[in-house]
Design an enzyme around this catalytic site. Structure first.
Site, PDB file in Angstrom:
ATOM      1  N   SER A  75      -9.830   7.399  -0.353  1.00 56.45           N
ATOM      2  CA  SER A  75      -9.599   6.956  -1.732  1.00 56.45           C
ATOM      3  C   SER A  75     -10.847   7.127  -2.592  1.00 56.45           C
ATOM      4  O   SER A  75     -11.968   7.161  -2.102  1.00 56.45           O
ATOM      5  CB  SER A  75      -9.192   5.478  -1.752  1.00 56.45           C
ATOM      6  OG  SER A  75      -8.131   5.246  -0.872  1.00 56.45           O
TER       7      SER A  75
HETATM    8  N1  SAH Z   1      -8.022   3.538   3.479  1.00 56.33           N
HETATM    9  C1  SAH Z   1      -8.170   4.950   3.703  1.00 56.33           C
HETATM   10  C2  SAH Z   1      -7.259   5.741   2.785  1.00 56.33           C
HETATM   11  C3  SAH Z   1      -6.404   6.588   3.598  1.00 56.33           C
HETATM   12  S1  SAH Z   1      -5.072   7.418   2.824  1.00 56.33           S
HETATM   13  C4  SAH Z   1      -9.613   5.401   3.601  1.00 56.33           C
HETATM   14  O1  SAH Z   1     -10.472   4.565   3.243  1.00 56.33           O
HETATM   15  O2  SAH Z   1      -9.909   6.548   3.916  1.00 56.33           O
HETATM   16  C5  SAH Z   1      -3.711   6.510   3.474  1.00 56.33           C
HETATM   17  C6  SAH Z   1      -3.571   6.444   4.961  1.00 56.33           C
HETATM   18  O3  SAH Z   1      -2.409   5.675   5.241  1.00 56.33           O
HETATM   19  C7  SAH Z   1      -3.353   7.787   5.655  1.00 56.33           C
HETATM   20  O4  SAH Z   1      -4.293   7.954   6.662  1.00 56.33           O
HETATM   21  C8  SAH Z   1      -1.947   7.677   6.226  1.00 56.33           C
HETATM   22  O5  SAH Z   1      -1.772   8.341   7.457  1.00 56.33           O
HETATM   23  C9  SAH Z   1      -1.812   6.188   6.392  1.00 56.33           C
HETATM   24  N2  SAH Z   1      -0.432   5.709   6.483  1.00 56.33           N
HETATM   25  C10 SAH Z   1       0.662   6.121   5.786  1.00 56.33           C
HETATM   26  N3  SAH Z   1       1.743   5.422   6.167  1.00 56.33           N
HETATM   27  C11 SAH Z   1       1.330   4.540   7.110  1.00 56.33           C
HETATM   28  C12 SAH Z   1       1.988   3.551   7.899  1.00 56.33           C
HETATM   29  N4  SAH Z   1       3.299   3.293   7.802  1.00 56.33           N
HETATM   30  N5  SAH Z   1       1.248   2.841   8.769  1.00 56.33           N
HETATM   31  C13 SAH Z   1      -0.076   3.055   8.915  1.00 56.33           C
HETATM   32  N6  SAH Z   1      -0.760   3.979   8.208  1.00 56.33           N
HETATM   33  C14 SAH Z   1      -0.059   4.699   7.309  1.00 56.33           C
END
Ligand code: SAH
Length: 225
Positions: A75
């Site tokens: 993000s």
């Molecule tokens: N907080 C992260 C942002 C990652 S983007 C950072 O600091 O880098 C969002 C993430 O959510 C992705 O890695 C994606 O695989 C995950 N995601 C999407 N759906 C999900 C679910 N149902 N359970 C767990 N993770 C999920």
């Protein structure tokens, strides 16, 4: 604030990952309305360049989302800061994050001294994030699972942060929120969402406010390796 992290030379950085460049990002966040010094200090300290691929490291301290593989993104720092600031309003101790991704948001929360639990559905991303936590000496509990079920065995949580977008709030997560707890989540359509911040009061009532428009990758069901 004491930042709980082990800083090796590579974490300290140089050139475009140097402290001067990071300080510039923090000033930019301040200009864009981030007020909580604890959050600004955590952003200043956590080496974001270690949470992305080396070829992108020179862009780590730009205020922008960047690709982390598997079609996912780390993000934008302003969004991480805003969500963290919103969570801190309830002075949480134990926090649940859904969507570990690169592990950066979890590291920012851990640097603030919070007990962090994080869930990721893509095994490959979680393995890389865990390596980073180990390298930085961060004690973060993580699970490879579909985060839409939360982490009921470890709940309730003082705060919950969802870092992937869903068309509506996920009931299982709201249910794992402690009294007085705050949940922050992007809710809305695939291409643009509202950042919702809700708090559960002592009577179990939920109050809700909107923090502004955001764009997150989707919250998907099931797990992949
Ligand atoms: N907080 C992260 C942002 C990652 S983007 C950072 O600091 O880098 C969002 C993430 O959510 C992705 O890695 C994606 O695989 C995950 N995601 C999407 N759906 C999900 C679910 N149902 N359970 C767990 N993770 C999920």
């Amino acid at each position: 604030m004491s930042v709980r992290m082990r800083l090796q030379p590579e974490a300290i950085g140089s050139g475009l990952t140097s402290q001067r460049v990071r300080d510039r990002l923090v000033e930019r966040l301040r200009e864009n309305g981030i007020r909580d010094e604890r959050v600004l200090n955590a952003i200043r300290t956590v080496p974001r360049h270690l949470f992305i691929d080396e070829v992108l490291a020179s862009r780590a301290y730009e205020d922008t989302a960047l690709p982390i593989g598997q079609g996912q993104t780390i993000s934008q720092p302003w969004v991480v800061a805003r969500m963290t600031e919103a969570l801190l309003a309830c002075e949480p101790k134990k926090v649940l994050e859904i969507g570990t991704g690169s592990g950066y948001q979890a590291a920012v929360l851990a640097a603030l001294g919070l007990e962090v639990h994080t869930v990721e559905r893509i095994g490959e991303l979680l393995r890389t994030a865990r390596k980073r936590f180990r390298q930085l000496g961060l004690n973060i509990r993580s699970k490879h699972d579909d985060g839409r079920i939360g982490w009921p065995e470890n709940g309730p949580f003082d705060a919950i942060i969802v870092t992937a977008a869903a068309p509506a709030l996920v009931d299982a997560l709201t249910e794992q929120l402690a009294v007085g707890g705050i949940l922050v989540a992007p809710v809305g359509a695939a291409n643009s969402q509202s950042l919702l911040c809700l708090q559960r009061d002592a009577d179990g009532r939920i109050t809700q406010q909107t923090l502004g428009p955001v764009v997150f990758v989707p919250l998907l069901s099931g797990m992949v390796d």
